[in-house]
Design an enzyme around this catalytic site. Structure first.
Site, short mmCIF file in Angstrom:
data_model
loop_
_atom_site.label_atom_id
_atom_site.label_comp_id
_atom_site.label_asym_id
_atom_site.label_seq_id
_atom_site.Cartn_x
_atom_site.Cartn_y
_atom_site.Cartn_z
N SER A 32 65.84 17.24 36.27
CA SER A 32 66.87 17.91 36.42
C SER A 32 67.87 17.58 37.79
O SER A 32 67.04 17.63 38.06
CB SER A 32 66.59 19.53 35.60
OG SER A 32 67.65 19.92 36.03
N TYR A 39 63.40 26.74 38.60
CA TYR A 39 63.11 26.34 37.65
C TYR A 39 63.47 24.87 38.13
O TYR A 39 63.20 23.90 37.95
CB TYR A 39 64.46 26.39 35.93
CG TYR A 39 65.14 25.25 35.62
CD1 TYR A 39 64.08 24.66 34.82
CD2 TYR A 39 66.27 24.40 35.69
CE1 TYR A 39 64.45 24.33 33.92
CE2 TYR A 39 66.18 22.84 34.74
CZ TYR A 39 65.86 22.74 34.18
OH TYR A 39 65.67 21.64 33.16
N LYS A 60 60.71 21.50 38.53
CA LYS A 60 61.61 20.42 39.34
C LYS A 60 61.60 19.23 40.24
O LYS A 60 60.48 18.32 40.21
CB LYS A 60 63.14 20.53 38.34
CG LYS A 60 62.97 20.94 36.67
CD LYS A 60 61.97 19.78 35.83
CE LYS A 60 62.09 20.44 33.87
NZ LYS A 60 61.29 19.62 33.08
N THR A 75 71.68 21.77 23.85
CA THR A 75 70.43 22.38 23.40
C THR A 75 70.35 23.61 23.65
O THR A 75 71.43 24.09 23.71
CB THR A 75 69.00 20.86 24.27
OG1 THR A 75 69.00 21.82 25.46
CG2 THR A 75 69.49 19.41 23.85
N1 NAP Z 1 69.70 20.67 27.86
C1 NAP Z 1 69.41 20.10 29.34
O1 NAP Z 1 70.91 20.53 29.45
C2 NAP Z 1 69.06 19.79 30.39
C3 NAP Z 1 69.17 19.07 31.38
C4 NAP Z 1 68.48 18.51 32.52
C5 NAP Z 1 66.99 18.76 32.16
N2 NAP Z 1 66.99 19.37 30.76
C6 NAP Z 1 65.52 18.79 30.30
O2 NAP Z 1 65.07 17.89 29.23
C7 NAP Z 1 64.09 18.87 27.99
C8 NAP Z 1 64.30 18.81 27.68
O3 NAP Z 1 64.86 20.31 27.08
P1 NAP Z 1 65.79 20.52 25.86
O4 NAP Z 1 67.56 20.81 26.62
O5 NAP Z 1 66.10 19.30 24.56
O6 NAP Z 1 64.96 21.88 25.37
P2 NAP Z 1 64.81 22.54 24.13
O7 NAP Z 1 66.14 21.93 22.85
O8 NAP Z 1 64.80 23.49 24.40
O9 NAP Z 1 63.57 21.83 24.24
C9 NAP Z 1 62.09 22.59 24.39
C10 NAP Z 1 61.16 21.96 23.63
O10 NAP Z 1 59.75 22.28 24.32
C11 NAP Z 1 59.41 23.37 23.35
N3 NAP Z 1 58.54 23.16 24.28
C12 NAP Z 1 59.14 24.45 25.55
N4 NAP Z 1 57.94 25.32 26.26
C13 NAP Z 1 57.25 24.88 25.46
C14 NAP Z 1 55.74 25.12 25.71
N5 NAP Z 1 55.65 25.98 26.36
N6 NAP Z 1 54.84 24.52 25.56
C15 NAP Z 1 55.13 24.02 24.21
N7 NAP Z 1 56.24 23.29 23.73
C16 NAP Z 1 57.19 23.81 24.71
C17 NAP Z 1 60.14 23.39 22.32
O11 NAP Z 1 59.64 23.82 21.11
P3 NAP Z 1 59.09 25.20 21.08
O12 NAP Z 1 59.75 26.49 21.57
O13 NAP Z 1 58.63 25.62 19.15
O14 NAP Z 1 57.99 25.29 21.65
C18 NAP Z 1 61.26 22.40 22.41
O15 NAP Z 1 60.68 21.30 21.37
C19 NAP Z 1 63.54 19.76 29.45
O16 NAP Z 1 62.47 19.21 30.76
C20 NAP Z 1 64.98 20.53 30.28
O17 NAP Z 1 64.09 20.85 31.71
C21 NAP Z 1 67.89 19.82 29.96
#
Ligand code: NAP
Length: 242
Positions: free
Chosen positions: A140, A153, A157, A188
């Site tokens: 991130s 957080y 990262k 998300t």
């Molecule tokens: N969205 C943004 O703006 C953004 C920006 C920068 C980086 N990111 C990064 O992108 C990645 C994906 O994020 P996202 O935004 O797609 O989030 P999201 O929609 O909340 O999805 C997170 C996924 O991870 C799973 N998960 C969470 N904790 C877990 C655990 N302890 N064990 C197993 N599975 C777990 C969730 O399913 P369950 O809850 O069912 O386990 C879900 O499938 C992350 O690494 C995040 O840090 C996101």
């Protein structure tokens, strides 16, 4: 290795970015092992992808659970091996100013975001080495920028970034490449949790990163080793110097 038996593993594939990555990998001929905690949503993704002809093994569980990680790697072995491992599952943890932050509440952020990816890699490297595989760790911009309230957080990262760059060096002799990808802001569940009550409809859906993933998975793995990519940069190349 044939096109037919390529295998990838994606953690956090039940929604959001992980689901997009899993779909792109399936589209590009990979059978899949997918993981997340909620079984119902994970199985929905499994069913939708497998309807298009790929083998998909969905195993619900927490990335911090060693027995779950073992089952994911065993499933990949049963599918034939492992070409790509995507450590995408992540938690936001508690947001708030560090001056009033109870450090006991660092809690799960470091084990989930930095510890579990390394533990999964440790198990997966023998399979990845057999196919000169690729590890993709999702980071991130919070790893680099000091956003008030985002300290734990962002620090988790940042830890993942240094661990990944260290691994990229250590895994040279195994023939395994490791890269970092910052996907950028996306609409998300995690992003909504970061901005509770705010309208985040101006952020793009995670599908916006699909062109990047199609490009990344076509690259020569050795040539991209240890690089950090920004997935939403529209003018390829996506590589961002560290
Ligand atoms: N969205 C943004 O703006 C953004 C920006 C920068 C980086 N990111 C990064 O992108 C990645 C994906 O994020 P996202 O935004 O797609 O989030 P999201 O929609 O909340 O999805 C997170 C996924 O991870 C799973 N998960 C969470 N904790 C877990 C655990 N302890 N064990 C197993 N599975 C777990 C969730 O399913 P369950 O809850 O069912 O386990 C879900 O499938 C992350 O690494 C995040 O840090 C996101």
């Amino acid at each position: 290795m044939t096109e037919e038996n390529r295998v990838a593993m994606v953690t956090g594939a039940s929604r959001g970015l992980g689901e997009v990555i899993a779909r792109v990998l399936a589209e590009r001929g990979h059978d899949l092992v997918i993981g997340a905690r909620d079984e119902t949503t994970l199985n929905r993704v499994r069913d939708e992808i497998s309807e298009r002809g790929r083998r998909v093994v969905a195993i619900a569980g927490d990335v911090t659970d060693a027995s779950v990680r073992r089952r994911w790697v065993d499933a990949a072995r049963e599918l034939g091996g492992l070409d790509v491992l995507v450590n995408n599952a992540s938690e936001l943890g508690s947001l708030g100013p560090l001056m009033t932050f109870d450090v006991q509440r660092f809690g799960r952020v470091f084990p989930v975001n930095a510890g579990a990816p390394i533990a999964l890699i440790q198990l997966a490297v023998p399979l990845l080495a057999a196919r000169r595989g690729l590890i993709v760790n999702i980071t991130s911009d919070a790893a680099h920028e000091a956003y008030a309230g985002w300290g734990p957080y962002g620090a988790s990262k940042a830890a993942l970034e240094l661990l990944t760059r260290t691994l990229a060096v250590e895994l040279l002799t195994h023939g395994v490449s490791a890269v970092l990808v910052d996907p950028g802001d996306m609409r998300t569940r995690m992003h909504q949790e970061a901005f509770p009550g705010e309208d985040i409809s101006d952020r793009p859906l995670p599908d916006v990163t699909a062109p990047f993933w199609r490009w990344l998975f076509d690259q020569d793995r050795e040539a991209i080793r240890a690089q950090r990519f920004v997935a939403q940069r529209q003018d390829a190349p996506w590589h961002q110097p560290a």
